[in-house]
Design a protein around this motif. Structure first.
Motif, short mmCIF file in Angstrom:
data_model
loop_
_atom_site.label_atom_id
_atom_site.label_comp_id
_atom_site.label_asym_id
_atom_site.label_seq_id
_atom_site.Cartn_x
_atom_site.Cartn_y
_atom_site.Cartn_z
N UNK A 1 44.16 56.01 29.16
CA UNK A 1 45.35 55.75 29.94
C UNK A 1 45.42 56.66 31.15
N UNK A 2 46.60 57.22 31.37
CA UNK A 2 46.80 58.09 32.52
C UNK A 2 48.25 57.99 32.97
N UNK A 3 48.58 58.81 33.96
CA UNK A 3 49.97 58.91 34.37
C UNK A 3 50.51 57.59 34.93
N UNK A 4 49.65 56.83 35.61
CA UNK A 4 50.14 55.64 36.31
C UNK A 4 50.03 54.36 35.47
N UNK A 5 49.83 54.53 34.16
CA UNK A 5 49.66 53.36 33.29
C UNK A 5 50.98 52.73 32.87
N UNK A 6 52.08 53.43 33.14
CA UNK A 6 53.38 52.86 32.76
C UNK A 6 53.55 51.50 33.42
N UNK A 7 53.25 51.42 34.71
CA UNK A 7 53.37 50.14 35.41
C UNK A 7 52.12 49.28 35.25
N UNK A 8 50.94 49.89 35.34
CA UNK A 8 49.72 49.09 35.47
C UNK A 8 48.96 48.88 34.17
N UNK A 9 49.40 49.51 33.08
CA UNK A 9 48.71 49.33 31.81
C UNK A 9 47.52 50.26 31.67
N UNK A 10 46.97 50.32 30.47
CA UNK A 10 45.84 51.20 30.18
C UNK A 10 44.54 50.44 30.41
N UNK A 11 43.43 51.01 29.97
CA UNK A 11 42.13 50.41 30.28
C UNK A 11 42.05 48.95 29.86
N UNK A 12 42.49 48.64 28.66
CA UNK A 12 42.35 47.26 28.16
C UNK A 12 43.07 46.25 29.04
N UNK A 13 44.13 46.68 29.73
CA UNK A 13 44.87 45.78 30.60
C UNK A 13 44.20 45.60 31.96
N UNK A 14 43.18 46.40 32.23
CA UNK A 14 42.52 46.35 33.54
C UNK A 14 41.04 46.03 33.44
N UNK A 15 40.61 45.67 32.23
CA UNK A 15 39.19 45.40 31.97
C UNK A 15 38.99 43.89 31.87
N UNK A 16 38.04 43.36 32.64
CA UNK A 16 37.84 41.90 32.67
C UNK A 16 36.54 41.47 31.98
#
Lengths: 479, 479
Positions: A165-180
């Motif tokens: 994750x990370x600090x900016x994952x509140x809005x953008x999600x963690x790795x699984x939400x950004x992995x295609x």
């Protein structure tokens, strides 16, 4: 530190064949891609969970998916354990090897293969660092969202293994939400592709399953990730409170109101002092707890959202609200936060817990955390992703004092049990690794673990991939 | 229609024991929860993929997780196939039974168990309809984001089985992005809980794996989903173009610019005419293609985003830009779009494809789709979630003409192959079901399917759950 966590006993047959294994690997890899001299193996003994270390049998540093496949095929045939490794920044010991294991390091696979703005994707090799992706697309106005504090060093392969994750994952999600998509080398060396540039995929979501599986289902060699357009503007704002309970309650109310800033970071008094002394970020020192809330968008959007947040903060008797006045000041605020672990390491040894709780439990868990640490006569600094309910108590201790170290580990375990009992879970982003392995039974019933282990067996029936991690060592035959 | 898709041959031993099985189930369920008279079984013969139908052995309608577990335990013991069913709205035949199967319907499990605004979650039984969740939290300013066109009828359990999407998923994601936990009855009747109210979960992401697994890994009886705060305002805007290619290119450019409206829906001339005739939504009839772009937020935010979108649309020679002037008008615009399938059904029989493509391929795939349908001498209406690249060509045909029906099925398959070859996939939200099962080999290599089937076997080694679906019938022993 006394070793409270055990590893699987190394397999005598593998250890006995050590020089033969090294010779066989030398047939598969160029000389600079194979490490086997004890002195050169030392940097691979541990990771950022430095309490434990084991010397590996050898380190393979393949340069291509084909080389990874060749190493896996070989290790699979002979039942040799394999421990995958990105940059070795795991905080849960995910990359700590064992004496009979080949460490499979992805550091030489560090090329960005494709940046596709039309589809807003980047395809990279697993050893590319997290920050490198954003740096490569920044000039075009894009970035890769998950931002672990170790983003300068940690690799995308490691991020996928731990679902970072990370600090900016509140809005953008963690790795699984950004992995295609990923290219995955299975245990036997077979290569499969999961996902891609299009929405969704027919059949089961094996991509989602692999993300966060801590290197136990296969070796990710390439990843396709989502790029996000940089906002028009972004503004971190500091909210100071007298007490941690007030700050925690304020976070819960922001989330309950349905407001989703980019980040809500929390620091208690101890953390503020440590970070300020290190980074001179300009944090207020007369408060008991601090929230860094980042809003983004146009000036009007940021003003709008801030107004709602300030209204909520007032109901919790906020003492200080300070908007930053410049990009330099914003960068300093984030530098202070992101260097929290390093800054803490300057003043004491620490272990960092990673429990996650429902937002409604935040104040309660903060208060109980203090009680637990007090009980052991230790100190704690809390600095964490509050909007996600992802706690990071840093328990300070003296690693040269075995009694102190044992107390720290006991306090950490008590805190994680507290998180689970409050409806949360053992880990938000650091993974189970070896650190939380023996606590898995506190979170899960035998039947839950058995089902996960069946799934593991569907990928790695010989249990060679990262074998000492995630699942308690006893009762593994349940699968 | 001639049956191009085969089902598994019913097991003679199960058919022979029919009355015994019904009697055994009657011991587990109240009389009103078990259907076995042929006339009463008829409504369960098919789902919204009406081209195929099979009479089930019996229908069980349990009222609790314990009853679901009892039915599963029984069916598992005797190897009786089980086909789970929500509202029967599947467009891919996911809920079509087979002669030797017990249909396990979740319709009686329709209670909302918990609404937790502090954690922004709702926990509901699997038979609760999608829209019911939003209706229950609407007065408090929240909603549940995924919104399939069938949301008035379709259940959350079915949504989880198919990882359903909807028009507003461009910004908020599909089911898997809004699902926090489930209660899952395993094949043998064991009950496990996956996920919960906290971020993430330790160990493997079995929750993500179950979402979209089409009822083959277990029976979801309860779900915890994320609630989202309603925006300050929302505004659908109509963009009319002369050609589909212009509209498609405009969508690709909006996405490539990193702009994420709530929804970008596409309608070609045929779809506009069909929907306008039915819903009188006020769509312009002098254009060749229409985009419905919805923006949300404050007035200033909506104006900002719209300005950027209009600028892009101008570069694609947009002919009409019409903002709606009232809530009534907005509701009509969405009514027109959401009734597209029903409205089409009034003028012709149709099959709806569900291929997904990378955005950069949108214009190309639209053009090729027309060529394919022309080749078969049929007509097509395109109405789809363009921002997600999720195509929905509705192929119009006459179901009473077997030759026409065969042509429609062939054209549909050609279109799905086209999507895969363009870097996309067979399904964005309707699932594989029985409809696309035999095309899975066009998307996947044997090794990919074998890995999915191994995972399936880790949950259902006897292959009793929804057995004729997802995987081609031949070569199943690969696992």
């Amino acid at each position: 530190m006394a070793e409270a966590i055990s590893f699987l006993a190394p397999r005598a047959d593998v250890l006995a064949r050590r020089s033969e294994i090294v010779a066989d690997l030398a047939d598969l890899l160029a000389p600079e891609c194979l490490i086997h001299e004890p002195r050169e193996l030392m940097p691979f003994e541990t990771d950022a969970f430095v309490s434990y270390r084991r010397m590996p049998l050898a380190v393979a540093l393949p340069r291509s998916t084909a080389e990874v496949a060749a190493v896996m095929k070989y290790c699979h045939r002979y039942g040799i354990p394999v421990v995958p490794r990105g940059a070795g920044t795991s905080l849960s010991g995910g990359a700590i090897p064992q004496e009979d294991a080949v460490v499979l390091g992805l550091s030489k696979m560090n090329r960005i293969l494709d940046v596709d703005f039309a589809n807003r994707t980047a395809t990279v090799q697993a050893g590319v660092t997290n920050l490198n992706i954003s740096e490569n697309v920044s000039a075009d106005g894009f970035f890769y969202a998950p931002d672990p504090s170790s983003q300068l060093a940690c690799t995308i392969g490691g991020n996928i293994g731990m679902n970072s994750g990370g600090a900016h994952c509140l809005k953008y999600g963690v790795t699984t939400n950004n992995l295609l998509g990923v290219k995955l080398v299975l245990t036997d060396g077979t290569v499969i592709d999961l996902g891609g540039k299009a929405l969704d995929a027919a059949g089961y979501d094996l991509l989602g399953l692999v993300c966060g599986s801590e290197g136990q289902l296969g070796i990710v060699t390439e990843a396709t990730v989502r790029l996000i357009a940089k906002p028009e503007g972004a503004r971190p704002v500091l909210f100071g409170f007298d007490t941690s309970e007030q700050a925690g309650a304020c976070v819960a109310d922001i989330i309950a109101a349905g407001i989703v800033p980019v980040a809500i970071e929390f620091m208690d008094k101890q953390a503020i002092e440590i970070c300020e002394a290190f980074a001179h970020a300009g944090y207020p020192l007369d408060v008991g707890a601090l929230l860094i809330v980042e809003v983004e968008g146009s000036e009007a959007e940021m003003d709008d959202m801030l107004k709602s947040i300030v209204d909520i903060a007032r109901t919790h008797k906020v003492k200080t609200v300070r908007e930053c006045q410049s990009a330099t000041e914003a960068a300093l605020i984030w530098k202070g936060r992101k260097s929290a672990f390093g800054a803490t390491g300057r003043i004491a040894d620490y272990i960092c817990m990673d429990g996650t709780v429902p937002l409604s439990q935040l104040s309660y868990v903060l208060q109980k955390t203090t009680e637990i640490v007090d009980h052991y006569g230790l100190r704690v600094a809390n600095v964490f992703h509050a909007g996600d309910g992802n706690m990071h108590p840093l328990i300070l201790f003296n690693a040269n004092d075995p009694e102190d170290a044992a107390k720290a580990e006991a306090a950490g375990n008590d805190i994680l049990r507290l998180c689970v009992d409050a409806g949360g879970c053992l880990t938000g982003e650091h993974g189970v690794g070896i650190e939380k392995r023996d606590l898995m039974r506190h979170q899960y019933a035998e039947v839950d673990l058995a089902q996960m282990m069946s799934v593991r067996a569907a990928f790695d029936p010989g249990w060679i991939l990262n074998p000492s991690k995630v699942f308690p060592l006893d009762g593994r035959n349940a699968a």
